[in-house]
Write an enzyme that holds these catalytic residues in place. Structure first.
Site, mmCIF file in Angstrom:
data_model
loop_
_atom_site.group_PDB
_atom_site.id
_atom_site.type_symbol
_atom_site.label_atom_id
_atom_site.label_comp_id
_atom_site.label_asym_id
_atom_site.label_seq_id
_atom_site.Cartn_x
_atom_site.Cartn_y
_atom_site.Cartn_z
ATOM 1 N N CYS A 7 1.004 -1.135 0.052
ATOM 2 C CA CYS A 7 -0.313 0.337 0.244
ATOM 3 C C CYS A 7 0.940 1.524 -0.286
ATOM 4 C CB CYS A 7 -0.609 0.096 1.105
ATOM 5 S SG CYS A 7 -0.452 0.203 2.731
ATOM 6 N N ARG A 13 -3.391 -0.753 5.614
ATOM 7 C CA ARG A 13 -3.981 -1.826 4.484
ATOM 8 C C ARG A 13 -3.281 -3.033 4.597
ATOM 9 N NH1 ARG A 13 -4.982 1.978 -0.371
ATOM 10 N NH2 ARG A 13 -3.220 2.799 0.776
ATOM 11 N N ASP A 137 -7.839 4.460 1.302
ATOM 12 C CA ASP A 137 -6.870 4.449 2.301
ATOM 13 C C ASP A 137 -8.321 4.340 3.414
ATOM 14 O OD1 ASP A 137 -5.249 4.924 3.617
ATOM 15 O OD2 ASP A 137 -4.056 6.711 2.274
HETATM 16 P P1 4NP Z 1 -1.731 2.971 3.930
HETATM 17 O O1 4NP Z 1 -2.369 4.124 4.677
HETATM 18 O O2 4NP Z 1 -1.025 3.273 2.936
HETATM 19 O O3 4NP Z 1 -3.039 2.205 3.813
HETATM 20 O O4 4NP Z 1 -0.672 1.951 5.586
HETATM 21 C C1 4NP Z 1 -2.028 5.509 4.683
HETATM 22 C C2 4NP Z 1 -1.019 5.267 5.312
HETATM 23 C C3 4NP Z 1 -0.407 6.531 5.934
HETATM 24 C C4 4NP Z 1 -0.191 7.533 5.119
HETATM 25 C C5 4NP Z 1 -0.586 7.920 3.929
HETATM 26 C C6 4NP Z 1 -1.732 6.366 3.690
HETATM 27 N N1 4NP Z 1 0.414 8.955 5.950
HETATM 28 O O5 4NP Z 1 0.677 9.846 4.767
HETATM 29 O O6 4NP Z 1 1.475 9.215 6.080
#
Ligand code: 4NP
Length: 170
Positions: A7, A13, A137
């Protein structure tokens, strides 16, 4: 088979998908009388922001609620990692785009799939078009969104496991 779920941040995710897939694989192997197939499973982010960090509290809490073990520290997916995996399973369209841009050659590009492709009847049915197969997300969203994300991931992960167990990629 060596599988990496990918991800953006590798805290919401993809650690959930790694844990769910591992949990489902173990459950199937426990039920199988013959020795089951064990796959090497990891997760990573296209971004480096959360390298070394534990998963997000929303993912930690929802995994615990479902009895799914979660042990992970954030890592970034790099071009070299295409050599370490047979299958690179993206959560959304942006992850696919970023992975394809990173892939050094056609062999690497062919390893990239999207988790939602393995549960097209369930994931994103309310949304039209290709992005309907995305696992959205949940970062910054309430616990209910994390629960919905796990529902999507559980369904698609079971489909992915079926596909791999019945032969998987060429
Ligand atoms: P992930 O979600 O891609 O599902 O782990 C996110 C976690 C952190 C961030 C963005 C999406 N961030 O901007 O720090």
């Amino acid at each position: 088979m060596r599988i990496c779920f990918v991800c953006l941040g590798n805290i919401c995710r993809s650690p959930a998908a790694e844990a769910v897939f591992t949990h489902q694989m173990a459950a199937r192997n426990d039920r199988a009388s013959a020795e089951g197939a064990y796959h090497h499973v990891e997760s990573a982010g296209t971004a480096a922001w959360h390298v070394g960090n534990p998963p997000h509290a929303g993912t930690v809490h929802e995994a615990a609620a479902r009895g799914i073990a979660l042990e992970h520290r954030g890592q970034q997916f790099n071009a070299d990692d295409f050599d370490r995996f047979d299958l690179v399973v993206a959560m959304d369209t942006a992850n696919v785009r970023d992975l394809l841009a990173l892939a050094p050659d056609e062999v690497a590009r062919k390893k990239v799939v999207r988790l939602g492709e393995f549960a097209p009847d369930v994931i994103g049915t309310a949304r039209a078009g290709s992005e309907g197969l995305d696992v959205p997300d949940p970062y910054g969203q309430p616990a209910t969104v994390f629960a919905a994300m796990f529902d999507q991931v559980e369904t698609a992960s079971a489909g992915l496991l079926d596909w791999i167990d019945s032969g998987g990629p060429d």
